[in-house]
Enzyme design. Structure first.
Site, PDB file in Angstrom:
ATOM      1  N   GLY A 172       0.812  -1.221   0.000  1.00 57.34           N
ATOM      2  CA  GLY A 172       0.000   0.000   0.000  1.00 57.34           C
ATOM      3  C   GLY A 172       0.839   1.261   0.000  1.00 57.34           C
ATOM      4  N   GLY A 173       0.526   2.155   0.931  1.00 52.60           N
ATOM      5  CA  GLY A 173       1.238   3.430   1.014  1.00 52.60           C
ATOM      6  C   GLY A 173       2.734   3.244   1.212  1.00 52.60           C
ATOM      7  N   GLY A 407      17.386   9.001 -35.375  1.00 51.11           N
ATOM      8  CA  GLY A 407      16.887   9.794 -34.261  1.00 51.11           C
ATOM      9  C   GLY A 407      17.692   9.540 -33.004  1.00 51.11           C
ATOM     10  CB  ALA A 408      19.299   6.501 -31.674  1.00 54.39           C
TER      11      ALA A 408
END
Ligand code: HXC
Length: 511
Positions: A172-173, A407-408
């Site tokens: 949980g938290g 693009g790399a």
């Protein structure tokens, strides 16, 4: 009237009681399961005799369901400050022997107190988590306690380093607060992180999964990418935290700690001249380059088990801490994909927050093609890395060792997105794509012979660093053996780097 002796005796008794947390039986159980107690952990983590504890006698103030709950001094968390290698740190350690280390209102208030002090003093916060999450008996009070911590985690982000160790079953938290911090350490076989445990999963989705498979240390270090480091046991993990702290400044206004460097800054290594194979399709291990050029061959790799096609981590160059981001040709040819982009982007953001210069080593064939990547949002995730490098204002040095395609090339800290100094080896290949792909497009339908000739021509024309050097996109072409000194010299020249950015609230990173 009580005598002085009686008053001191009471004080001693209360101290002893607080130090026993949930009781000797539960501490014994903790030891039997291979874990240290909260207090023992703090002692191991900090320099000897430097721990100063706050709020030792705090107890819960639960009403309603928890009104008749037994009170334990300290209420399930040991908190305060101490030193690591002589430097101030704030620390809290959840005590699993008190209601499973669960978070009550007062327990949250204790943690908030050390976090607020850490922010005021400009010192790291280290959280040792071992907690069943929100204390069930306190209902909304414990949920409020967690939300207060999340809010503070965010306020402290980029102000002081926040480090989390997961040293038991955390649910949980107890997992969301660590997820908002900078680094998460886990321990083999004794630590778990999940939002909901195996029983709930079985009831909701009918899946059978063990605790270890669902949220064990290796799951989060290799599959989910939630965790960054894995230790063999509590003590080993705490030592790793000390090592990491050694690379980090205490806050965002400080420079990272410089150490005396006994390793010759001019040291050359001729083996590096043959590290990059002549055949550009052959792999090599980029970590060999990093360890060879770093001070004392020391490299602290972050997330070594996750997205291994990119390597990130800390080293020192001439005594100064640096962050390395390097494509790894030895794994998936160093391709950029969703996981490696996100891993590297987060690391770049951390280094930039805390004034740690970035050294980027490039050998990347491009982005990984395919529907899995496209449907998974490689456009958005690759953009995270582009954003992180572009926005980083720390000194940025880039070295292209071999492939820098498409693009790399742009993404991997190219000159165009703000790198300060760009080096390349004579083996570098900087182009829109590799020769095979380019010839397929430009010479479609040609004979094998013509294609082979076109590939040779393409390689001669494009698969080198000289086109980029002609136009100043690469500042200097260097021999591999010179790398260490060249980078140290470049770092030295960049040490007073200042850049002005236009005023804005914050950018809108592609999350
Ligand atoms: C109060 C708790 C507790 C909790 C454990 N204990 N979790 N007490 N509140 N959340 C107590 C147990 O009653 C027990 O008390 C002792 O701690 C040890 O627990 P065990 O179950 O015996 O230990 P173990 O078998 O090791 O299992 C550990 C565990 C399990 C996996 C953590 O206890 C568990 O599943 N707890 C509940 C987890 C959970 O669902 N928490 C709420 C999450 S919601 P005794 O007296 O016997 O020693 C949440 C919301 C926050 O956190 C917001 C998120 C965004």
């Amino acid at each position: 009237m009580k005598t002085l002796e009686q008053k001191y005796k009471k004080f001693d008794e209360l101290n002893k009681q607080a130090e026993q947390g949930g009781g000797l039986d539960r501490i014994e159980k903790q030891h039997k399961s291979g874990k240290l107690s909260a207090r023992e952990r703090v002692e191991v983590l900090l320099d000897k005799d430097t721990f100063v504890e706050f709020d030792k006698f705090v107890t819960h103030r639960a009403k309603d369901l928890g009104a008749d709950l037994e009170k334990f001094l300290g209420d399930g968390v040991v908190s305060g400050y101490g030193k690591i290698d002589g430097r101030l740190v704030y620390v809290f350690a959840q005590d699993f022997t008190v209601y499973g280390g669960s978070l009550s209102r007062t327990n949250a208030d204790k943690i908030q107190k050390v976090m607020k002090l850490a922010m005021k003093m400009g010192a790291p916060v280290i959280g040792l988590n071992d907690s069943g999450g929100a204390r069930i008996q306190e209902g909304v009070e414990s949920l409020a306690g967690y939300a207060d911590l999340f809010h503070l985690n965010v306020a402290a982000s980029g102000v002081v380093p926040q480090i989390s160790a997961i040293l038991g079953p955390c649910a949980g938290g107890a997992v969301y607060s660590p997820a908002l911090t900078d680094f998460i350490f886990m321990v083999k076989e004794t630590s778990y992180m999940f939002v909901t445990g195996p029983d709930v999963i079985k009831a909701v989705t009918h899946e059978d999964v063990t605790k270890e498979e669902l949220g064990g240390a290796m799951t989060h270090n290799s599959k989910s990418g939630v965790a960054h480091f894995i230790g063999n046991d509590d003590a080993h993990t705490l030592m790793m935290i000390r090592e990491l702290i050694g690379f980090l400044p205490s806050n965002n206004m400080d420079d990272p700690p410089v150490r005396n460097c006994a390793d010759d800054v001019h040291r050359e290594d001729e083996n590096l001249d043959t590290l990059i194979p002549v055949d550009s399709n052959k792999p090599y291990d980029i970590k060999d380059l990093i360890t060879t050029i770093s001070d004392d061959n020391d490299f602290l790799e972050v997330q070594p088990h996750y997205a291994k096609n990119i390597v990130v981590g800390f080293a020192r160059m001439g005594g100064r801490p640096v962050g390395y981001v390097a494509n790894q040709p030895a794994f998936l040819a160093g391709v950029l994909d969703i996981d490696s982009s996100v891993k590297a982007a987060r690391f770049v953001r951390f280094c930039d927050s805390f004034n740690i210069p970035l050294i980027t080593l490039v050998d990347v064939p491009g982005f990984l093609p395919g529907t899995t990547q496209e449907f998974g949002g490689i456009i958005k995730h690759g953009a995270k890395l582009l954003y992180a490098f572009s926005a980083a204002s720390v000194p940025k040095i880039t070295l292209i060792t071999r492939k820098a395609y498409g693009g790399a090339y742009d993404v991997m800290s190219s000159k165009h997105i703000g790198a300060d100094i760009n080096f390349a080896y004579p083996t570098a290949e900087i182009a829109v794509m590799g020769a095979g792909g380019a010839v397929n497009i430009l010479h479609r339908g040609k004979s094998e012979e013509e294609r082979a000739k076109a590939i040779d021509e393409y390689n001669d024309n494009f698969a080198n660093p000289y086109k980029a050097a002609e136009i100043g996109y690469v500042d200097e072409i260097i021999y591999p053996r010179q790398t260490r000194y060249k980078i140290i010299q470049a770092l030295d020249s960049l040490k007073n780097k200042r850049i002005a950015m236009p005023q804005r609230k914050h950018g809108n990173m592609p999350l």
